[in-house]
Motif scaffolding. Sequence first.
Motif, PDB file in Angstrom:
ATOM      1  N   LEU A 454       0.814  -1.215   0.000  1.00 40.44           N
ATOM      2  CA  LEU A 454       0.000   0.000   0.000  1.00 40.44           C
ATOM      3  C   LEU A 454       0.851   1.271   0.000  1.00 40.44           C
ATOM      4  N   ALA A 455       2.162   1.124   0.191  1.00 35.10           N
ATOM      5  CA  ALA A 455       3.044   2.298   0.230  1.00 35.10           C
ATOM      6  C   ALA A 455       2.906   3.089  -1.072  1.00 35.10           C
ATOM      7  N   GLY A 456       2.810   4.389  -0.944  1.00 34.42           N
ATOM      8  CA  GLY A 456       2.632   5.221  -2.131  1.00 34.42           C
ATOM      9  C   GLY A 456       1.183   5.484  -2.464  1.00 34.42           C
ATOM     10  N   ALA A 457       0.268   5.015  -1.604  1.00 31.61           N
ATOM     11  CA  ALA A 457      -1.162   5.284  -1.827  1.00 31.61           C
ATOM     12  C   ALA A 457      -1.406   6.788  -1.730  1.00 31.61           C
ATOM     13  N   PRO A 458      -2.370   7.296  -2.486  1.00 29.82           N
ATOM     14  CA  PRO A 458      -2.669   8.742  -2.430  1.00 29.82           C
ATOM     15  C   PRO A 458      -3.037   9.177  -1.010  1.00 29.82           C
ATOM     16  N   ARG A 459      -2.651  10.396  -0.667  1.00 32.47           N
ATOM     17  CA  ARG A 459      -2.919  10.913   0.672  1.00 32.47           C
ATOM     18  C   ARG A 459      -4.424  10.920   0.962  1.00 32.47           C
ATOM     19  N   ALA A 460      -5.197  11.232  -0.056  1.00 33.67           N
ATOM     20  CA  ALA A 460      -6.656  11.293   0.116  1.00 33.67           C
ATOM     21  C   ALA A 460      -7.218   9.919   0.478  1.00 33.67           C
ATOM     22  N   ALA A 461      -6.654   8.875  -0.134  1.00 31.49           N
ATOM     23  CA  ALA A 461      -7.118   7.506   0.136  1.00 31.49           C
ATOM     24  C   ALA A 461      -6.779   7.105   1.573  1.00 31.49           C
ATOM     25  N   ILE A 462      -5.593   7.532   2.049  1.00 27.64           N
ATOM     26  CA  ILE A 462      -5.188   7.236   3.426  1.00 27.64           C
ATOM     27  C   ILE A 462      -6.126   7.937   4.404  1.00 27.64           C
ATOM     28  N   GLU A 463      -6.427   9.201   4.109  1.00 24.80           N
ATOM     29  CA  GLU A 463      -7.334   9.971   4.977  1.00 24.80           C
ATOM     30  C   GLU A 463      -8.732   9.365   4.999  1.00 24.80           C
ATOM     31  N   LYS A 464      -9.200   8.871   3.834  1.00 24.31           N
ATOM     32  CA  LYS A 464     -10.529   8.249   3.750  1.00 24.31           C
ATOM     33  C   LYS A 464     -10.566   6.962   4.576  1.00 24.31           C
ATOM     34  N   ALA A 465      -9.495   6.156   4.474  1.00 22.95           N
ATOM     35  CA  ALA A 465      -9.426   4.913   5.252  1.00 22.95           C
ATOM     36  C   ALA A 465      -9.423   5.217   6.746  1.00 22.95           C
TER      37      ALA A 465
END
Length: 601
Positions: A454-465
């Motif tokens: 998952l490294a390199g996932a968009p910041r927005a996706a991390i915040e949503k999770a």
Amino acid sequence: MTESSPSGSPSSMKIYFRLLGYVRPYAGIFLISIVGFVIFASTQPMLGYILKYFVDGLSNPEAVLFPSVPYLRDLQLLQAVPLLIVLIAAWQGLGSYLGNYFLAKVSLGLVHDLRMELFNNLLVLPNRYFDQNNSGHLISRITFNVTMVTGAATDAIKVVIREGMSVVFLFASLLFMNWRLTLVMIAILPMIAFMVGTASKKFRKQSKKIQAAMGDVTHVASETIQGYRVVRSFGGEAYEKQRFLNASESNTNRQLRMTRTGAIYTPMLQLVIYTAMAVLMFLVLYLRGDASAGDMIAYITLAGFLPKPIRQLSEVSSTIQKGVAGAESIFEQLDVEPEMDGGTLERSSLTGRLEVRNLSFTYPGTDRLVLDNISFTVESGQVVALVGRSGSGKSTLASLIPRFYHHTDGQILLDGIEVEHYRLLNLRRHIAQVTQHVTLFSDTVANNIAYGDLAGAPRAAIEKAAEDAYAKDFIEQLPKGLDTLVGENGVLLSGGQRQRLAIARALLKNAPLLILDEATSALDTESERHIQAALDQAMKGRTTLVIAHRLSTIEKADLILVMDKGQIVERGTHAQLLAQNGYYARLNSMGLDEPTTSGIA
């Protein structure tokens, strides 16, 4: 861990040559270092000969050293001896630099390669290896044992080449000067070889015990550091002090025994060598013949140079045996078969339909049947809950799906294909798992959520999770938000916060199969209520396997499997099982809140 018995151990030479096999990529640099040590060793007899010319020059300082060499025929001993001493010193310095520097490059590269191979090997070893070996010994192997190998790879090789070549050059010079006297010296060598061989066996045996004891020290320290809260809560300080004292004393005593062996052995060897020297000096005086005083002084000096390299060669045995014992332990791990992956199939996407047919399982090396003829089907997008007492086989079943262990009796089908047929990495890419025991790394919150693939996932996706896992509120209160370091294993966070990060990690993975092994056990009631809502959302469109004790996490499941002693004793929905008024109804009346254990369930 259990060390292999001496009777089953490979020979020291076999292990050492395997260790030296790691030098192959550095062959060119290694050759330069050997040339350097040969240069260094060649200066030993040169210094003896200089002494001969110095003594002869005392009676005739105007004698010419090289009468037949052009440009040097006028060079008298008066000028030649000081000049040659400076040239020999420079030549020796060059040899020392080439030998020491380039051998250090070889040995450090070798140790780095070994350490990397050992660590990378840990990443592919089967689960049962970690079940059978404690972490302290595994860590000690990467640190302490590899350090022992460094000694064998650096100091030992340096001494063997440098001092070995010194002995060769000195013996050659002595044979050239007076072969009869030199043969007397050679006669003592079998006795020296016997003493070295006897001591080597003792050193290797003692070194293996030292490394095992060092593993115990690391293990006790590691356990105490990781469990410091339990130690302090239950007053375990005195017990842990005693346990560490015992481990450290055992290591100290074994180190001392090895030192004592060396302390007795070295003087004995020295006595043998100097006795040979005494006999030699007697013979020199007795058989002097027509030799000049310079010849005799040179011969005695060269013979006097011999005990030091011979002694160092004998002492290197202990260093080599330490390295051999360390290498044996390292190769023992490297020779373990890696995690089995006979699968060939790869799928870019799965629906998540799970079917288990007649599955039985026994852990390797045990006789107890943990799972006994299990069968059930979960359609894509459905939620199945596993309920039962601790030890009933729920977590074992969850571990077999991503192939942490391999089953042989029965089938586990994912999208109609046996899980053993998938390539291991591809299979696990389609499965997200959250367990009761959360593992976080000493990194930022964001990097712990977006870990591994998952490294390199968009910041927005991390915040949503994080938001879906009800972690956004507490993350925003941290000093640097998502960029805050969480400490070792998330020590700076509460249990509920750590669990929410683990759930956020699983949500970010967005896999078609979600396994929740008591994932909400560490949460307070309010956190659980929010997480449950997030999980309800996350479960939509994906197959979910829930292992839980709390009623709230399973009452909405499409199918509940009640397990006991490795068997499914009841199955149905929450309402159906309550109506049966059987095993599930009894568990339900107790709140399904029996305490869990940390062992395999």
